[in-house]
Design a protein around this motif. Structure first.
Motif, PDB file in Angstrom:
ATOM      1  N   ILE A  14      19.692  50.690 -14.162  1.00 59.46           N
ATOM      2  CA  ILE A  14      20.598  50.604 -13.006  1.00 59.46           C
ATOM      3  C   ILE A  14      21.138  49.185 -12.889  1.00 59.46           C
ATOM      4  N   GLU A  15      20.250  48.193 -13.020  1.00 60.50           N
ATOM      5  CA  GLU A  15      20.663  46.792 -12.945  1.00 60.50           C
ATOM      6  C   GLU A  15      21.601  46.444 -14.107  1.00 60.50           C
ATOM      7  N   PHE A  16      21.318  46.975 -15.280  1.00 59.97           N
ATOM      8  CA  PHE A  16      22.150  46.744 -16.459  1.00 59.97           C
ATOM      9  C   PHE A  16      23.589  47.172 -16.190  1.00 59.97           C
ATOM     10  N   TYR A  17      23.767  48.389 -15.698  1.00 60.90           N
ATOM     11  CA  TYR A  17      25.126  48.901 -15.452  1.00 60.90           C
ATOM     12  C   TYR A  17      25.746  48.268 -14.211  1.00 60.90           C
ATOM     13  N   ARG A  18      24.936  48.047 -13.190  1.00 61.86           N
ATOM     14  CA  ARG A  18      25.460  47.420 -11.961  1.00 61.86           C
ATOM     15  C   ARG A  18      26.064  46.045 -12.276  1.00 61.86           C
ATOM     16  N   ASN A  19      25.341  45.228 -13.043  1.00 62.91           N
ATOM     17  CA  ASN A  19      25.826  43.886 -13.381  1.00 62.91           C
ATOM     18  C   ASN A  19      27.135  43.941 -14.145  1.00 62.91           C
ATOM     19  N   ARG A  20      27.264  44.881 -15.057  1.00 51.55           N
ATOM     20  CA  ARG A  20      28.479  44.966 -15.858  1.00 51.55           C
ATOM     21  C   ARG A  20      29.661  45.500 -15.069  1.00 51.55           C
ATOM     22  N   ILE A  21      29.387  46.316 -14.083  1.00 49.55           N
ATOM     23  CA  ILE A  21      30.461  46.804 -13.213  1.00 49.55           C
ATOM     24  C   ILE A  21      30.934  45.681 -12.299  1.00 49.55           C
ATOM     25  N   ILE A  22      29.976  44.977 -11.677  1.00 44.17           N
ATOM     26  CA  ILE A  22      30.326  43.923 -10.726  1.00 44.17           C
ATOM     27  C   ILE A  22      31.020  42.751 -11.414  1.00 44.17           C
ATOM     28  N   SER A  23      30.570  42.393 -12.620  1.00 42.58           N
ATOM     29  CA  SER A  23      31.192  41.280 -13.340  1.00 42.58           C
ATOM     30  C   SER A  23      32.465  41.712 -14.066  1.00 42.58           C
ATOM     31  N   GLN A  24      32.814  42.977 -13.936  1.00 40.73           N
ATOM     32  CA  GLN A  24      34.031  43.556 -14.514  1.00 40.73           C
ATOM     33  C   GLN A  24      34.042  43.535 -16.037  1.00 40.73           C
ATOM     34  N   GLU A  25      32.855  43.563 -16.645  1.00 45.46           N
ATOM     35  CA  GLU A  25      32.827  43.876 -18.070  1.00 45.46           C
ATOM     36  C   GLU A  25      33.299  45.316 -18.246  1.00 45.46           C
ATOM     37  N   TYR A  26      33.003  46.154 -17.249  1.00 50.90           N
ATOM     38  CA  TYR A  26      33.578  47.489 -17.162  1.00 50.90           C
ATOM     39  C   TYR A  26      34.625  47.436 -16.051  1.00 50.90           C
ATOM     40  N   LEU A  27      35.883  47.607 -16.395  1.00 48.90           N
ATOM     41  CA  LEU A  27      36.966  47.430 -15.423  1.00 48.90           C
ATOM     42  C   LEU A  27      37.109  48.652 -14.516  1.00 48.90           C
ATOM     43  N   PRO A  28      37.626  48.444 -13.295  1.00 51.40           N
ATOM     44  CA  PRO A  28      37.869  49.573 -12.384  1.00 51.40           C
ATOM     45  C   PRO A  28      38.719  50.653 -13.061  1.00 51.40           C
ATOM     46  N   GLY A  29      38.290  51.891 -12.918  1.00 55.53           N
ATOM     47  CA  GLY A  29      39.013  53.010 -13.513  1.00 55.53           C
ATOM     48  C   GLY A  29      38.532  53.389 -14.898  1.00 55.53           C
ATOM     49  N   ALA A  30      37.731  52.499 -15.512  1.00 49.89           N
ATOM     50  CA  ALA A  30      37.241  52.784 -16.869  1.00 49.89           C
ATOM     51  C   ALA A  30      36.123  53.829 -16.816  1.00 49.89           C
ATOM     52  N   LYS A  31      35.977  54.554 -17.906  1.00 54.67           N
ATOM     53  CA  LYS A  31      34.933  55.574 -18.000  1.00 54.67           C
ATOM     54  C   LYS A  31      33.609  54.920 -18.344  1.00 54.67           C
ATOM     55  N   ILE A  32      32.557  55.320 -17.647  1.00 61.82           N
ATOM     56  CA  ILE A  32      31.233  54.770 -17.907  1.00 61.82           C
ATOM     57  C   ILE A  32      30.462  55.734 -18.809  1.00 61.82           C
ATOM     58  N   ASP A  33      29.372  55.240 -19.394  1.00 60.25           N
ATOM     59  CA  ASP A  33      28.560  56.067 -20.290  1.00 60.25           C
ATOM     60  C   ASP A  33      28.157  57.375 -19.612  1.00 60.25           C
ATOM     61  N   SER A  34      28.245  58.463 -20.361  1.00 60.84           N
ATOM     62  CA  SER A  34      27.778  59.761 -19.880  1.00 60.84           C
ATOM     63  C   SER A  34      26.259  59.819 -19.958  1.00 60.84           C
ATOM     64  N   ILE A  35      25.703  60.886 -19.441  1.00 61.14           N
ATOM     65  CA  ILE A  35      24.252  61.072 -19.511  1.00 61.14           C
ATOM     66  C   ILE A  35      23.790  61.054 -20.965  1.00 61.14           C
ATOM     67  N   ASN A  36      24.505  61.793 -21.832  1.00 60.39           N
ATOM     68  CA  ASN A  36      24.123  61.834 -23.256  1.00 60.39           C
ATOM     69  C   ASN A  36      24.233  60.455 -23.903  1.00 60.39           C
ATOM     70  N   LYS A  37      25.289  59.685 -23.504  1.00 63.98           N
ATOM     71  CA  LYS A  37      25.488  58.360 -24.083  1.00 63.98           C
ATOM     72  C   LYS A  37      24.373  57.404 -23.648  1.00 63.98           C
ATOM     73  N   ILE A  38      23.985  57.476 -22.365  1.00 61.58           N
ATOM     74  CA  ILE A  38      22.877  56.644 -21.872  1.00 61.58           C
ATOM     75  C   ILE A  38      21.594  56.986 -22.621  1.00 61.58           C
ATOM     76  N   MET A  39      21.362  58.292 -22.832  1.00 62.57           N
ATOM     77  CA  MET A  39      20.149  58.735 -23.541  1.00 62.57           C
ATOM     78  C   MET A  39      20.105  58.153 -24.951  1.00 62.57           C
ATOM     79  N   SER A  40      21.225  58.268 -25.694  1.00 60.73           N
ATOM     80  CA  SER A  40      21.228  57.820 -27.090  1.00 60.73           C
ATOM     81  C   SER A  40      21.283  56.297 -27.192  1.00 60.73           C
TER      82      SER A  40
END
Length: 343
Positions: A14-40
């Motif tokens: 949760i912290e891993f993804y939260r940090n990347r969202i807040i720091s805009q490594e993942y930009l607003p509107g971008a698709k985030i990893d799916s459940i399967n992608k997080i698993m793999s």
């Protein structure tokens, strides 16, 4: 990422993804990893991956669109607040906060400030959080090694939030900024110190009690040295980043006749030490402080200063925030002036 240790894996993710969202490594509107992608990607169970996405949705950081996937949430509503992100707290910064607060009140807004402790990661996190919360404007005094955050500012998408950078060297910027000319401020201080008939050497007194490099101090030191080399080659510059290292032997042994201190609070402390050591001010040592807060004027003796013109800087920042134009890259450079008092 390292998933070992006693912190639960889902919390780390949760912290891993939260940090990347807040720091805009993942930009607003971008698709985030799916459940399967997080698993793999992280070698975790489906239940853990679902728990991570559910937490991000609950924090309103992402939004799930059935049949399409999960996307980084954009800001939908703005709040009537200005945020100010600063590297440390000092009498000088306090003065700037006070002046900008007046501008915010004049615009019917509330100003809140946040410390990033000269830490670039904390700076980026703070800015991302304020954008996520929909702050109308963010005024940033960047960490004092701007090169570290250059890429962040290049790709930053503030949405409707106005970004203004303030009170730094800011050699280049992707946003509007209002800064002061440190070159001119140091030049005026050095020329004043050098007017004295009693020739001697000089001290640049700074403070490095926070982490990281301070490019502003480096810049001021280089300017001071360049002026001496060009105009006063028979005089030397000494530099101290810790007032507690100074002594009467240092001043007398190095024939220090003039001091430029980078904060009013430092100057006040130095005056106390010099008096204790038996120096007369300004008869034996001249002092100039970089700031011009209330402290410098009300202290006895009243302190000669390079005035940072924080009131003017705050006025310009207010204008940049309230402009209806969406153009960015506007540069406003404030000209500091010397105010001669009793030191």
């Amino acid at each position: 990422m390292n998933l070992r240790g006693h912190i639960p894996i889902y919390k780390k993710l949760i912290e891993f993804y939260r940090n990347r969202i807040i720091s805009q490594e993942y930009l607003p509107g971008a698709k985030i990893d799916s459940i399967n992608k997080i698993m793999s990607r992280h070698q975790v169970s489906r239940e853990t991956a679902k728990r991570v996405l559910q937490a991000l949705i609950a924090e309103n950081l992402v939004i799930s669109q059935p049949g399409r996937g999960t996307f980084i949430n954009g800001v939908t509503s703005m709040v009537k607040k200005w945020g100010m992100v600063i590297p440390f707290y000092s009498t000088n910064i306090e003065q700037l906060i006070s002046e900008i607060s007046k501008q915010a009140q004049f615009s019917g807004r509330k100003l809140e400030y946040f410390l990033h402790y000269n830490n670039p990661d904390e700076e980026m996190r703070s800015i991302g959080q304020l954008i996520q919360k929909g702050y109308e404007a963010i005024i940033i005094v960047p960490n004092y090694d701007e090169s570290i955050t250059g890429e962040f500012y290049r790709r930053l998408n503030p949405g409707k939030t106005k970004i203004v950078l303030a009170d730094n060297t800011m050699a280049g910027s992707y946003f509007n900024y209002a800064i002061q000319s440190y070159d001119l401020g140091v030049t005026r201080a050095v020329d004043y110190l050098a007017e004295w008939e009693e020739k001697g050497n000089y001290l640049l007194l700074s403070s490095e009690r926070w982490q990281g490099r301070n490019l502003v101090f480096d810049h001021m030191k280089q300017t001071f040295e360049m002026i001496l080399e060009m105009k006063y080659p028979d005089r030397k510059l000494f530099h101290s980043a810790d007032i507690n290292d100074l002594s009467v032997d240092f001043f007398r042994g190095n024939n220090i006749r003039g001091v430029l201190a980078i904060q009013d609070s430092l100057t006040v402390r130095l005056i106390g030490k010099l008096k204790k050591w038996g120096f007369s001010i300004p008869e034996e040592i001249r002092l100039v402080s970089y700031g011009n807060t209330e402290l410098s004027e009300l202290f006895t003796p009243a302190i000669t200063v390079v005035d940072c013109q924080y009131e003017e800087m705050a006025n310009k920042i207010g204008q940049l925030i309230n402009e209806t134009s969406n153009l960015i890259g506007k540069q406003i450079i404030i000209q500091p002036k010397l105010i001669v008092r009793e030191t």
